[in-house]
Design an enzyme around this catalytic site. Structure first.
Site, PDB file in Angstrom:
ATOM      1  N   VAL A 134     -16.280  24.856  76.282  1.00  0.00           N
ATOM      2  CA  VAL A 134     -15.138  24.207  76.921  1.00  0.00           C
ATOM      3  C   VAL A 134     -14.805  24.891  78.252  1.00  0.00           C
ATOM      4  O   VAL A 134     -14.459  24.216  79.227  1.00  0.00           O
ATOM      5  CB  VAL A 134     -13.915  24.167  75.975  1.00  0.00           C
ATOM      6  CG1 VAL A 134     -12.695  23.605  76.682  1.00  0.00           C
ATOM      7  CG2 VAL A 134     -14.244  23.339  74.741  1.00  0.00           C
ATOM      8  N   ALA A 178     -17.262  23.534  80.639  1.00  0.00           N
ATOM      9  CA  ALA A 178     -16.904  22.154  80.963  1.00  0.00           C
ATOM     10  C   ALA A 178     -15.715  22.097  81.915  1.00  0.00           C
ATOM     11  O   ALA A 178     -15.716  21.336  82.893  1.00  0.00           O
ATOM     12  CB  ALA A 178     -16.598  21.372  79.684  1.00  0.00           C
ATOM     13  N   GLU A 179     -14.696  22.904  81.644  1.00  0.00           N
ATOM     14  CA  GLU A 179     -13.512  22.880  82.515  1.00  0.00           C
ATOM     15  C   GLU A 179     -13.852  23.359  83.923  1.00  0.00           C
ATOM     16  O   GLU A 179     -13.356  22.816  84.903  1.00  0.00           O
ATOM     17  CB  GLU A 179     -12.372  23.719  81.931  1.00  0.00           C
ATOM     18  CG  GLU A 179     -11.156  23.734  82.837  1.00  0.00           C
ATOM     19  CD  GLU A 179      -9.849  23.482  82.118  1.00  0.00           C
ATOM     20  OE1 GLU A 179      -8.846  23.307  82.829  1.00  0.00           O
ATOM     21  OE2 GLU A 179      -9.816  23.441  80.879  1.00  0.00           O
ATOM     22  N   THR A 180     -14.699  24.351  84.007  1.00  0.00           N
ATOM     23  CA  THR A 180     -15.127  24.833  85.313  1.00  0.00           C
ATOM     24  C   THR A 180     -15.819  23.715  86.086  1.00  0.00           C
ATOM     25  O   THR A 180     -15.497  23.455  87.256  1.00  0.00           O
ATOM     26  CB  THR A 180     -16.081  26.039  85.155  1.00  0.00           C
ATOM     27  OG1 THR A 180     -15.357  27.101  84.520  1.00  0.00           O
ATOM     28  CG2 THR A 180     -16.613  26.510  86.496  1.00  0.00           C
ATOM     29  N   SER A 185     -13.391  20.855  87.011  1.00  0.00           N
ATOM     30  CA  SER A 185     -12.438  21.263  88.045  1.00  0.00           C
ATOM     31  C   SER A 185     -13.099  21.322  89.408  1.00  0.00           C
ATOM     32  O   SER A 185     -12.500  20.919  90.417  1.00  0.00           O
ATOM     33  CB  SER A 185     -11.831  22.621  87.689  1.00  0.00           C
ATOM     34  OG  SER A 185     -11.067  22.511  86.513  1.00  0.00           O
TER      35      SER A 185
END
Length: 140
Positions: free
Chosen positions: A56, A59-61, A64
């Site tokens: 996660v 994924a968030e990196t 973003s």
């Protein structure tokens, strides 16, 4: 920062302590695709499997960075929602995440991130939505 290359270089040089600690490396940044890698070693849970939270973070990196590219110089992206489905485990090697757009609007953007193992098998599918906020012209 006005070009994709300038934003990508800024993101690479300002990845942050968490991304550095996890070994996340951006390898491709374009308007339509953002790719990064992360080692499994050092990012595992007690059973030796890639930690779901690590997937996660990757994924968030990616989401973003993709949202920041889309937002451009007059806006900035902040995550508002992320979810993940873990399909299989990874126990060694490197995982690769690929973010592609689902929706790119003026004030909101959503991306799908697929995390795969060294053999190209899907480990995790994630979706992130980011709000694209106007920059305050008075703040630097």
């Amino acid at each position: 920062m006005t070009t994709i290359d300038e934003i990508a270089e800024y993101m690479r040089s300002h990845m942050g302590a968490l991304n550095e600690r996890m070994g996340i490396e951006l390898v491709e940044v374009t308007a339509d695709r953002v790719v990064a890698t992360m080692p499994v070693e050092g990012n595992t849970q007690p059973y030796g499997l890639l930690h779901g939270g690590a997937s996660v973070v990757l994924a968030e990196t990616l989401g973003s960075v993709a949202a920041a590219i889309h937002a451009g110089p007059d806006r900035f992206a902040v995550g508002t929602d992320i979810n993940a489905t873990h399909h299989r485990s990874a126990t060694s090697g490197v995982v690769t995440g690929v973010a592609t757009p689902l929706h790119r609007g003026r004030t909101m953007a959503s991306f799908e991130i697929v995390v795969s193992d060294d053999a190209g098998r899907r480990v995790c599918t994630s979706r992130i939505t980011c709000a694209l906020l106007e920059r305050d012209p008075g703040r630097k």
